[in-house]
Design an enzyme around this catalytic site. Sequence first.
Site, PDB file in Angstrom:
ATOM      1  N   HIS A 177       0.833  -1.207   0.000  1.00  0.00           N
ATOM      2  CA  HIS A 177       0.000   0.000   0.000  1.00  0.00           C
ATOM      3  C   HIS A 177       0.863   1.252   0.000  1.00  0.00           C
ATOM      4  O   HIS A 177       1.879   1.333   0.697  1.00  0.00           O
ATOM      5  CB  HIS A 177      -0.921   0.012   1.225  1.00  0.00           C
ATOM      6  CG  HIS A 177      -1.897   1.158   1.233  1.00  0.00           C
ATOM      7  ND1 HIS A 177      -2.829   1.354   0.237  1.00  0.00           N
ATOM      8  CD2 HIS A 177      -2.068   2.185   2.112  1.00  0.00           C
ATOM      9  CE1 HIS A 177      -3.532   2.448   0.504  1.00  0.00           C
ATOM     10  NE2 HIS A 177      -3.084   2.963   1.625  1.00  0.00           N
ATOM     11  N   CYS A 182      -3.782   2.756  -5.125  1.00  0.00           N
ATOM     12  CA  CYS A 182      -3.243   3.605  -4.058  1.00  0.00           C
ATOM     13  C   CYS A 182      -2.095   4.484  -4.562  1.00  0.00           C
ATOM     14  O   CYS A 182      -2.008   5.667  -4.219  1.00  0.00           O
ATOM     15  CB  CYS A 182      -2.787   2.765  -2.870  1.00  0.00           C
ATOM     16  SG  CYS A 182      -1.672   1.401  -3.284  1.00  0.00           S
ATOM     17  N   ASP A 212      -4.189   9.104   3.104  1.00  0.00           N
ATOM     18  CA  ASP A 212      -4.224   7.657   2.893  1.00  0.00           C
ATOM     19  C   ASP A 212      -5.535   7.298   2.207  1.00  0.00           C
ATOM     20  O   ASP A 212      -6.615   7.497   2.763  1.00  0.00           O
ATOM     21  CB  ASP A 212      -4.105   6.934   4.240  1.00  0.00           C
ATOM     22  CG  ASP A 212      -3.906   5.436   4.094  1.00  0.00           C
ATOM     23  OD1 ASP A 212      -4.238   4.885   3.033  1.00  0.00           O
ATOM     24  OD2 ASP A 212      -3.418   4.810   5.054  1.00  0.00           O
TER      25      ASP A 212
END
Length: 225
Positions: A103, A168, A120
């Site tokens: 991630h 991401c 995030d």
Amino acid sequence: MVKSNPDEKILSYNDVVLRRSDLDILSGPYFLNDRIIEFYFSYLSSCSEEILLIPPSITFWMMNCPAESLKDFLDPLHLPDKKLVIFPVNDNDDVSEAEGGSHWSLLAFERSINTFVHHDSSGGGWNKGPAKRLYNAVKKFMSDSSSATDPIYKECTDSPHQVNGYDCGMYVLAIARIICSWYGSKDKDGVNMWFSAVKEQVTPSAVAAMRGEILGLIKGLMPKK
């Protein structure tokens, strides 16, 4: 038909070398690697000398470098001279696997408010731990003054969320582009910062389109055969 070599060098841009396989990553629904992020950060870095976008490999070593060696490692970056510093954060904690992890998120330091802001896209704070680790490693190196107040850490709780398991890294690039654009604007908002622009502009459709934009950018920079 001749099969293309995935390791073929297709572009040297500043200190970044891209390979044929990187185009495949951008073309399909795949997790971004270090090279693509480093390339786009290098591209964005040209907008101002007051901005520093840190490559993923450097961020990784910031998080894992022994404390007694960190100052020597960071000195060449001249962090105290920068007004805005953007770090890609990865959840890899295995120093034997430099391109591991699953991630990406983004940590930005803005000097005028002496604050680190973490974006995030996971929606669940997946990278909060790694981001805090990076913040704790570098916060005292953001100023030359031993009496300076340490920057604070802020978690951006309403950062846009990805809608799949692979974008991401694209959210990191999209948010980095908006932050750099915000910083370069003459009428930038010093109170609300870049947050509203990120919320309005970083959408799933915009992120999907950005894959094609970066792919086109790379192809446009490739040497003509």
